[in-house]
Scaffold this motif. Sequence first.
Motif, PDB file in Angstrom:
ATOM      1  N   ILE A  67     -15.361   1.181  -0.233  1.00 40.45           N
ATOM      2  CA  ILE A  67     -14.667   0.361   0.538  1.00 40.45           C
ATOM      3  C   ILE A  67     -12.965   1.129   0.750  1.00 40.45           C
ATOM      4  CG2 ILE A  67     -14.165  -1.178   1.344  1.00 40.45           C
ATOM      5  CD1 ILE A  67     -16.247  -2.746   1.171  1.00 40.45           C
ATOM      6  N   LEU A  68     -12.489   1.096  -0.454  1.00 40.15           N
ATOM      7  CA  LEU A  68     -11.752   1.127  -0.500  1.00 40.15           C
ATOM      8  C   LEU A  68     -11.236   2.895  -0.485  1.00 40.15           C
ATOM      9  CD1 LEU A  68      -9.629  -0.877  -3.332  1.00 40.15           C
ATOM     10  CD2 LEU A  68      -9.384  -1.376  -0.992  1.00 40.15           C
ATOM     11  N   SER A 104     -11.778  -5.177  -0.671  1.00 39.51           N
ATOM     12  CA  SER A 104     -10.570  -4.275  -0.016  1.00 39.51           C
ATOM     13  C   SER A 104      -9.782  -5.594  -0.445  1.00 39.51           C
ATOM     14  CB  SER A 104     -10.418  -3.900   0.776  1.00 39.51           C
ATOM     15  OG  SER A 104     -10.108  -5.114   2.240  1.00 39.51           O
ATOM     16  N   LEU A 105      -9.843  -6.392  -1.005  1.00 40.49           N
ATOM     17  CA  LEU A 105      -8.613  -7.998  -0.897  1.00 40.49           C
ATOM     18  C   LEU A 105      -8.664  -8.353  -2.162  1.00 40.49           C
ATOM     19  CD1 LEU A 105      -9.158  -9.522   2.420  1.00 40.49           C
ATOM     20  CD2 LEU A 105      -7.008  -7.830   1.718  1.00 40.49           C
ATOM     21  N   ASN A 106      -7.653  -8.797  -2.882  1.00 43.93           N
ATOM     22  CA  ASN A 106      -7.315 -10.174  -3.906  1.00 43.93           C
ATOM     23  C   ASN A 106      -6.335 -10.990  -3.555  1.00 43.93           C
ATOM     24  OD1 ASN A 106      -8.633  -8.974  -5.779  1.00 43.93           O
ATOM     25  ND2 ASN A 106      -6.496  -7.711  -6.237  1.00 43.93           N
ATOM     26  N   PHE A 107      -6.527 -12.589  -3.985  1.00 44.74           N
ATOM     27  CA  PHE A 107      -5.905 -13.253  -3.287  1.00 44.74           C
ATOM     28  C   PHE A 107      -4.876 -14.006  -4.409  1.00 44.74           C
ATOM     29  CE2 PHE A 107      -5.826 -17.735  -2.029  1.00 44.74           C
ATOM     30  CZ  PHE A 107      -4.652 -17.682  -1.381  1.00 44.74           C
ATOM     31  N   GLN A 161     -12.661   4.307 -12.733  1.00 51.54           N
ATOM     32  CA  GLN A 161     -11.785   3.432 -13.526  1.00 51.54           C
ATOM     33  C   GLN A 161     -11.479   2.082 -13.098  1.00 51.54           C
ATOM     34  OE1 GLN A 161     -10.220   6.033 -15.679  1.00 51.54           O
ATOM     35  NE2 GLN A 161     -11.616   6.706 -17.185  1.00 51.54           N
ATOM     36  N   LYS A 162     -10.734   2.301 -11.990  1.00 49.26           N
ATOM     37  CA  LYS A 162      -9.850   0.800 -12.004  1.00 49.26           C
ATOM     38  C   LYS A 162     -10.785  -0.124 -11.041  1.00 49.26           C
ATOM     39  CE  LYS A 162      -5.613  -0.255  -8.991  1.00 49.26           C
ATOM     40  NZ  LYS A 162      -5.014  -1.208 -10.588  1.00 49.26           N
ATOM     41  N   LEU A 163     -11.767   0.425  -9.840  1.00 48.58           N
ATOM     42  CA  LEU A 163     -12.390  -0.453  -9.037  1.00 48.58           C
ATOM     43  C   LEU A 163     -13.623  -0.735  -9.708  1.00 48.58           C
ATOM     44  CD1 LEU A 163     -11.075   1.453  -5.754  1.00 48.58           C
ATOM     45  CD2 LEU A 163      -9.780  -0.080  -6.517  1.00 48.58           C
ATOM     46  N   HIS A 176      -8.537   2.495   2.164  1.00 44.95           N
ATOM     47  CA  HIS A 176      -9.272   1.652   3.884  1.00 44.95           C
ATOM     48  C   HIS A 176      -9.358   0.170   3.502  1.00 44.95           C
ATOM     49  CE1 HIS A 176     -11.997   1.564   7.184  1.00 44.95           C
ATOM     50  NE2 HIS A 176     -12.722   0.672   6.782  1.00 44.95           N
ATOM     51  N   LEU A 177      -8.859  -0.511   4.600  1.00 41.17           N
ATOM     52  CA  LEU A 177      -9.028  -1.849   4.600  1.00 41.17           C
ATOM     53  C   LEU A 177     -10.169  -2.184   5.857  1.00 41.17           C
ATOM     54  CD1 LEU A 177      -4.894  -3.008   4.150  1.00 41.17           C
ATOM     55  CD2 LEU A 177      -6.676  -2.556   2.109  1.00 41.17           C
ATOM     56  N   GLY A 178     -10.594  -1.613   6.898  1.00 39.28           N
ATOM     57  CA  GLY A 178     -10.801  -2.123   7.154  1.00 39.28           C
ATOM     58  C   GLY A 178     -10.210  -1.279   9.268  1.00 39.28           C
TER      59      GLY A 178
END
Length: 127
Positions: A19-20, A120-123, A10-12, A98-100
Amino acid sequence: MKLSNKEWKQKLSEEQFKILREASTERPFTGKYNMHFEDGTYKCAGCNTPLFASETKFDSSCGWPSFDEAIEGSIEYKQDRTLGMLRTEILCTNCGGHLGHVFDDGPTATGKRYCVNSLSLNFNSNP
């Protein structure tokens, strides 16, 4: 941060979940942060934990965002033997996302190359 798979879904987005939460990998040269070089902080897309400062980002020409150093305490390291290789998986310490992977072939003084999925990122830009 512990959520059920249902809550994570629901969140992603579907791609972020793969990925995560399932340790998938985005295709190289497709991520929005691959060639992104603004001043700011890269955070976990799952829980918003700060992971990498923009000063540590470099162009590794590998197709994924690359950093030579993580923010202290933000990354968990796990041995990964999938795909017939021995690698070091990197995970967010807060949510376990999981990021990489991190490699010892970086061109800077740290010798590290944190190879991270854009999804897997936000900025957040520095003010």
